[in-house]
Design a protein around this motif. Structure first.
Motif, PDB file in Angstrom:
ATOM      1  N   SER A  46      76.365  16.549 -11.814  1.00 36.44           N
ATOM      2  CA  SER A  46      76.599  15.322 -10.685  1.00 36.44           C
ATOM      3  C   SER A  46      75.701  14.197 -10.300  1.00 36.44           C
ATOM      4  CB  SER A  46      76.897  16.089  -9.041  1.00 36.44           C
ATOM      5  OG  SER A  46      75.404  16.251  -8.779  1.00 36.44           O
ATOM      6  N   LEU A  47      74.614  14.660 -10.709  1.00 35.89           N
ATOM      7  CA  LEU A  47      73.269  13.475 -10.678  1.00 35.89           C
ATOM      8  C   LEU A  47      73.292  12.405 -11.813  1.00 35.89           C
ATOM      9  CD1 LEU A  47      70.491  16.255 -10.932  1.00 35.89           C
ATOM     10  CD2 LEU A  47      71.646  14.777  -8.367  1.00 35.89           C
ATOM     11  N   PHE A  54      65.005  13.196 -13.314  1.00 37.38           N
ATOM     12  CA  PHE A  54      63.711  14.153 -12.474  1.00 37.38           C
ATOM     13  C   PHE A  54      63.773  15.665 -12.364  1.00 37.38           C
ATOM     14  CE2 PHE A  54      62.407  15.236  -8.682  1.00 37.38           C
ATOM     15  CZ  PHE A  54      61.736  14.498  -8.028  1.00 37.38           C
ATOM     16  N   ALA A  55      65.713  16.082 -12.327  1.00 38.18           N
ATOM     17  CA  ALA A  55      64.946  17.861 -11.876  1.00 38.18           C
ATOM     18  C   ALA A  55      64.673  18.168 -13.778  1.00 38.18           C
ATOM     19  CB  ALA A  55      66.869  17.983 -12.003  1.00 38.18           C
ATOM     20  N   ARG A  87      71.126  12.878  -1.783  1.00 35.43           N
ATOM     21  CA  ARG A  87      72.766  12.957  -1.631  1.00 35.43           C
ATOM     22  C   ARG A  87      73.681  13.981  -2.285  1.00 35.43           C
ATOM     23  NH1 ARG A  87      73.227   7.029  -0.967  1.00 35.43           N
ATOM     24  NH2 ARG A  87      72.149   6.161   0.346  1.00 35.43           N
ATOM     25  N   ALA A  88      73.131  15.027  -3.280  1.00 39.95           N
ATOM     26  CA  ALA A  88      73.831  16.190  -3.734  1.00 39.95           C
ATOM     27  C   ALA A  88      74.277  16.831  -3.150  1.00 39.95           C
ATOM     28  CB  ALA A  88      73.594  15.698  -5.624  1.00 39.95           C
ATOM     29  N   ILE A  89      73.223  17.361  -2.128  1.00 44.66           N
ATOM     30  CA  ILE A  89      73.730  18.879  -1.222  1.00 44.66           C
ATOM     31  C   ILE A  89      74.760  19.106  -0.548  1.00 44.66           C
ATOM     32  CG2 ILE A  89      72.646  20.114  -0.144  1.00 44.66           C
ATOM     33  CD1 ILE A  89      71.620  21.339  -2.404  1.00 44.66           C
ATOM     34  N   GLY A 156      79.301  13.103 -19.013  1.00 45.20           N
ATOM     35  CA  GLY A 156      80.007  14.087 -17.049  1.00 45.20           C
ATOM     36  C   GLY A 156      81.575  14.669 -17.079  1.00 45.20           C
ATOM     37  N   PRO A 157      81.832  15.399 -16.087  1.00 37.35           N
ATOM     38  CA  PRO A 157      83.250  15.805 -16.005  1.00 37.35           C
ATOM     39  C   PRO A 157      83.908  14.878 -15.490  1.00 37.35           C
ATOM     40  CG  PRO A 157      81.321  16.672 -14.344  1.00 37.35           C
ATOM     41  CD  PRO A 157      80.719  15.888 -15.568  1.00 37.35           C
TER      42      PRO A 157
END
Length: 171
Positions: A46-47, A54-55, A87-89, A156-157
């Motif tokens: 989702s990022l 970063f993650a 914002r992803a959470i 991505g999805p």
């Protein structure tokens, strides 16, 4: 009464949580807010690219802890990626990807000797989440390699597109 349900679909989970919400005054409900490989993969997918990098740097390069200066040297300003991470959470809760109360997997570390407003000195992930996110990153890499080997461009999805077209139409 204690009920444990494993392997339920996201739709079933949503409907069950809606039912529980209707009876919330009669029940004590705890949701599983732990990170799983599937949740971590969904989070990473989702990022945007900078936030995903970063993650990955926190998990792979830093093994759960990385100096902010090291991130800045690769990514530049961290405002964009950190906003995307935060914002992803709530987006995941809204979309039903994970339950309310799921904690952010990556948190900022500030200098305890300087409690006033400041830049983060590092970013960290709990030791329990590092192997979970490492497995999710490996799954993403495997999926990307498989897509590339098929001539697809993973994005991505819902964003994967073909870079080739069949020579002939099939009947």
């Amino acid at each position: 009464m204690r009920i444990t349900i494993e392997g339920a679909s996201a739709e079933f989970e949503r409907k069950l949580l809606d039912l529980v919400a209707e009876h919330r005054h009669e029940l004590i409900v705890t949701a599983d807010t732990e990170w799983t490989v599937e949740r971590a993969e969904r989070y990473l997918r989702s990022l945007p690219a900078g936030a995903r990098r970063f993650a990955e740097m926190v998990v792979v390069d830093g093994e759960g802890y990385i100096d902010a200066d090291q991130l800045r040297s690769v990514l530049g300003k961290l405002n964009g990626p950190t906003v995307a991470l935060s914002r992803a959470i709530p987006r995941g809760v809204r979309e039903g990807w994970w339950p309310e109360g799921t904690s952010a997997p990556i948190t900022a570390v500030y200098d305890p000797d300087n409690p006033s407003w400041q830049k983060a000195i590092a970013y960290e992930m709990t030791s329990e989440n590092v192997p979970v996110f490492r497995a999710a990153i490996a799954q993403l890499a495997t999926a990307k390699a498989a897509a590339v080997s098929l001539g697809l461009s993973p994005g991505g999805p819902g964003k994967t597109s073909a870079v080739w077209a069949p020579d002939e139409e099939q009947p």
